[in-house]
Design an enzyme around this catalytic site. Sequence first.
Site, short mmCIF file in Angstrom:
data_model
loop_
_atom_site.label_atom_id
_atom_site.label_comp_id
_atom_site.label_asym_id
_atom_site.label_seq_id
_atom_site.Cartn_x
_atom_site.Cartn_y
_atom_site.Cartn_z
CB VAL A 70 5.82 44.42 -14.51
CG1 VAL A 70 6.26 43.06 -14.52
CG2 VAL A 70 5.69 45.00 -15.68
CE1 TYR A 84 12.21 48.92 -25.59
CE2 TYR A 84 14.09 49.49 -26.73
CZ TYR A 84 13.21 48.30 -25.93
OH TYR A 84 13.88 47.23 -25.83
CB ALA A 133 12.93 57.82 -21.77
CE LYS A 162 14.08 48.17 -22.60
NZ LYS A 162 13.88 46.84 -21.46
CB ILE A 219 17.32 40.32 -29.99
CG1 ILE A 219 18.65 41.03 -29.38
CG2 ILE A 219 17.45 38.95 -29.54
CD1 ILE A 219 19.98 40.65 -29.99
#
Length: 255
Positions: free
Chosen positions: A63, A165, A167, A169, A198
């Site tokens: 990605v 992370y 920032a 999200k 999770i």
Amino acid sequence: MKLEDLKIVISGGAQGMGRHFALRLAESGAQVAIGDVNEAGLADTVDAAKAARGKVHARRLNVTDEFDLISFVGWAHGAMGGLNGLVNNAGILRDGLLVKKDKETGKIMRLSMDHWDAVIGVNLTGATFLAREVVAKMVETNTRPGVIVNISSIARHGNRGQSNYSAAKAALAANTVTWSKEFAPFGIRVGAVAPGMIETPMTQGMNQKARDALVAAIPVGRIGVPEDIWVAVKFVLECDYFNGRTIDVDGGLSM
């Protein structure tokens, strides 16, 4: 939208939550195109879906590579005979304090630019440009309705040791609102789901002390599982009146 009507891309579909979403969607009769850098995991997910009503198609996807994103979306559209959905799920962790002083040596340590760039590249830039390509393909083919689900995180509110992370999200949750407005003329809804702690390969790689402390702070008394998040993703996909909002699924955990 009805799940069986979906022709949907899932990034990070080789393991963890992405794999779970893909299998659940295929069970419901959807066409699913999964992308990941983990080619062995992609093959395993395709094999696990062989008996499903729908079908899982798989191809390697990085990605962070714009040309790979463009190629992947074109391939997914052809493989499924159309495209009307996206679950922006790919993500990585490179945790670390922005500045840290070693208690024994007094040495000042800094979060590396490489760790910052890696997390922003996958979790935000990759998600943004994958959404761009999916929406462009839907507009080009005059496909509607459409739906995008962004996988954010409760870390978007801020969490020690996760500047990169958090920032990424937080930005993804903000862009859920932005994109819901921008894509509305094309008949495309955008929602987000923000998981708490999770059980996935990514969280299993966490520092054990930090992991134990987080689990102990969850009011429901357990770590979440991918099925907990699937219930929320399913709601966003199916509820045509849900748009521009983020659902926290965290067991009541506050960071």
